[in-house]
Motif scaffolding. Sequence first.
Motif, PDB file in Angstrom:
ATOM      1  N   ALA A  19     -32.947  31.172  49.500  1.00 46.26           N
ATOM      2  CA  ALA A  19     -33.098  32.237  50.500  1.00 46.26           C
ATOM      3  C   ALA A  19     -33.543  33.541  49.848  1.00 46.26           C
ATOM      4  O   ALA A  19     -34.414  34.254  50.373  1.00 46.26           O
ATOM      5  CB  ALA A  19     -31.781  32.436  51.242  1.00 46.26           C
ATOM      6  N   ILE A  20     -32.964  33.862  48.706  1.00 51.15           N
ATOM      7  CA  ILE A  20     -33.340  35.085  47.992  1.00 51.15           C
ATOM      8  C   ILE A  20     -34.816  35.038  47.605  1.00 51.15           C
ATOM      9  O   ILE A  20     -35.588  35.977  47.863  1.00 51.15           O
ATOM     10  CB  ILE A  20     -32.459  35.268  46.740  1.00 51.15           C
ATOM     11  N   TYR A  21     -35.218  33.933  47.004  1.00 49.58           N
ATOM     12  CA  TYR A  21     -36.599  33.819  46.538  1.00 49.58           C
ATOM     13  C   TYR A  21     -37.585  33.673  47.697  1.00 49.58           C
ATOM     14  O   TYR A  21     -38.709  34.188  47.638  1.00 49.58           O
ATOM     15  CB  TYR A  21     -36.730  32.648  45.558  1.00 49.58           C
ATOM     16  N   GLY A  22     -37.162  32.996  48.746  1.00 46.61           N
ATOM     17  CA  GLY A  22     -38.034  32.861  49.908  1.00 46.61           C
ATOM     18  C   GLY A  22     -38.319  34.199  50.562  1.00 46.61           C
ATOM     19  O   GLY A  22     -39.466  34.528  50.886  1.00 46.61           O
ATOM     20  N   LYS A  23     -37.276  34.996  50.754  1.00 55.17           N
ATOM     21  CA  LYS A  23     -37.460  36.306  51.380  1.00 55.17           C
ATOM     22  C   LYS A  23     -38.254  37.246  50.464  1.00 55.17           C
ATOM     23  O   LYS A  23     -39.116  38.000  50.933  1.00 55.17           O
ATOM     24  CB  LYS A  23     -36.105  36.928  51.718  1.00 55.17           C
ATOM     25  N   ARG A  24     -37.988  37.206  49.172  1.00 54.17           N
ATOM     26  CA  ARG A  24     -38.723  38.075  48.250  1.00 54.17           C
ATOM     27  C   ARG A  24     -40.207  37.707  48.204  1.00 54.17           C
ATOM     28  O   ARG A  24     -41.052  38.552  47.890  1.00 54.17           O
ATOM     29  CB  ARG A  24     -38.120  38.006  46.848  1.00 54.17           C
ATOM     30  N   ALA A  25     -40.508  36.446  48.524  1.00 58.15           N
ATOM     31  CA  ALA A  25     -41.901  36.017  48.572  1.00 58.15           C
ATOM     32  C   ALA A  25     -42.557  36.363  49.908  1.00 58.15           C
ATOM     33  O   ALA A  25     -43.736  36.074  50.121  1.00 58.15           O
ATOM     34  CB  ALA A  25     -41.995  34.512  48.318  1.00 58.15           C
ATOM     35  N   GLY A  26     -41.784  36.950  50.805  1.00 62.74           N
ATOM     36  CA  GLY A  26     -42.328  37.372  52.095  1.00 62.74           C
ATOM     37  C   GLY A  26     -42.292  36.308  53.175  1.00 62.74           C
ATOM     38  O   GLY A  26     -42.946  36.469  54.219  1.00 62.74           O
TER      39      GLY A  26
END
Length: 304
Positions: A19-26
């Motif tokens: 979730a962290i990486y998905g959101k940071r990737a937009g």
Amino acid sequence: MEKRELVIIGAGPAGLSAAIYGKRAGLDTLVLEKGRPGGQILTTSRVENYPGIIDGTGTGLADAFRAHAEFFKAEFRSVSVQKLEVRDGEKIITLKDGSEIAAGAIVVASGAHFRKQGCPGEKKYTGMGVSYCAVCDAAFFEDLEVAVIGGGNTAVEEACYLTGFASKVYLIHRRDEFRADKLVVEHALANPKIVPVMDSVLESIEGSDMVEKIVVRNVKTNELRNIELNGVFIFIGTLPNAEFLHDLLQTDAAGWIITDPKLQTSIPGIFAAGDVRDTSLRQVVTAAGDGARAAMSAYSYLQF
């Protein structure tokens, strides 16, 4: 039908990291979890092998993971996933209430659960002396005698934890030596409250309203032994939380999801991370790394 870019099934360390990486990737990111976010680390009393955390708690680490994901505004939804399928080329998630979500990419991070012993009395006394979580139930056995079934890291570590409450902990293992790491075993055997019972298997759990004794069998002599006690903690392995897949994805013989180096499963656009996949090590650090890789692989998939 609701449509989302990235849907993550499970909110343990792998799902929260994804979730962290998905959101940071937009990416438009939705996390589905039927219980409290955190996964199995919620049942861990101490965390001392996650980089940067010398002496932490499972709940503390779980809360930190979720807070981090929420900081980037990942959406969480408390639901139970009933089915994952590919229908007319779309990846569809069916929830318990019958509603459906179509996802561009999916990360399966549903984790694993504790294996049951399957002996007489286990089901009857679950919650009445039989437990699978020392952190949850140890306080109920203050100054009482208990048994831990198993010989891996979890069993031996939980036996040590239980000595903070119980007056005696029988550590019962079916082999002549423990499978746990050497340092973990040495620490346990140095504790006078821990009594190892080797070459023995649990035959039955007995009592009246509550657990009163167990019967163990020596695998070499077949001799039966009665041990009077008040609690039984079973730590004999894990099984994947993958019932909702209904054989959709390729798995190994034990049901663990098989992935490629990018953590993609046998179906393009569906990735697996953490304890639910076929992996040589199931730890918080490996699950978190899986979540990051799976999310970035999903991002790459969605760009083409």
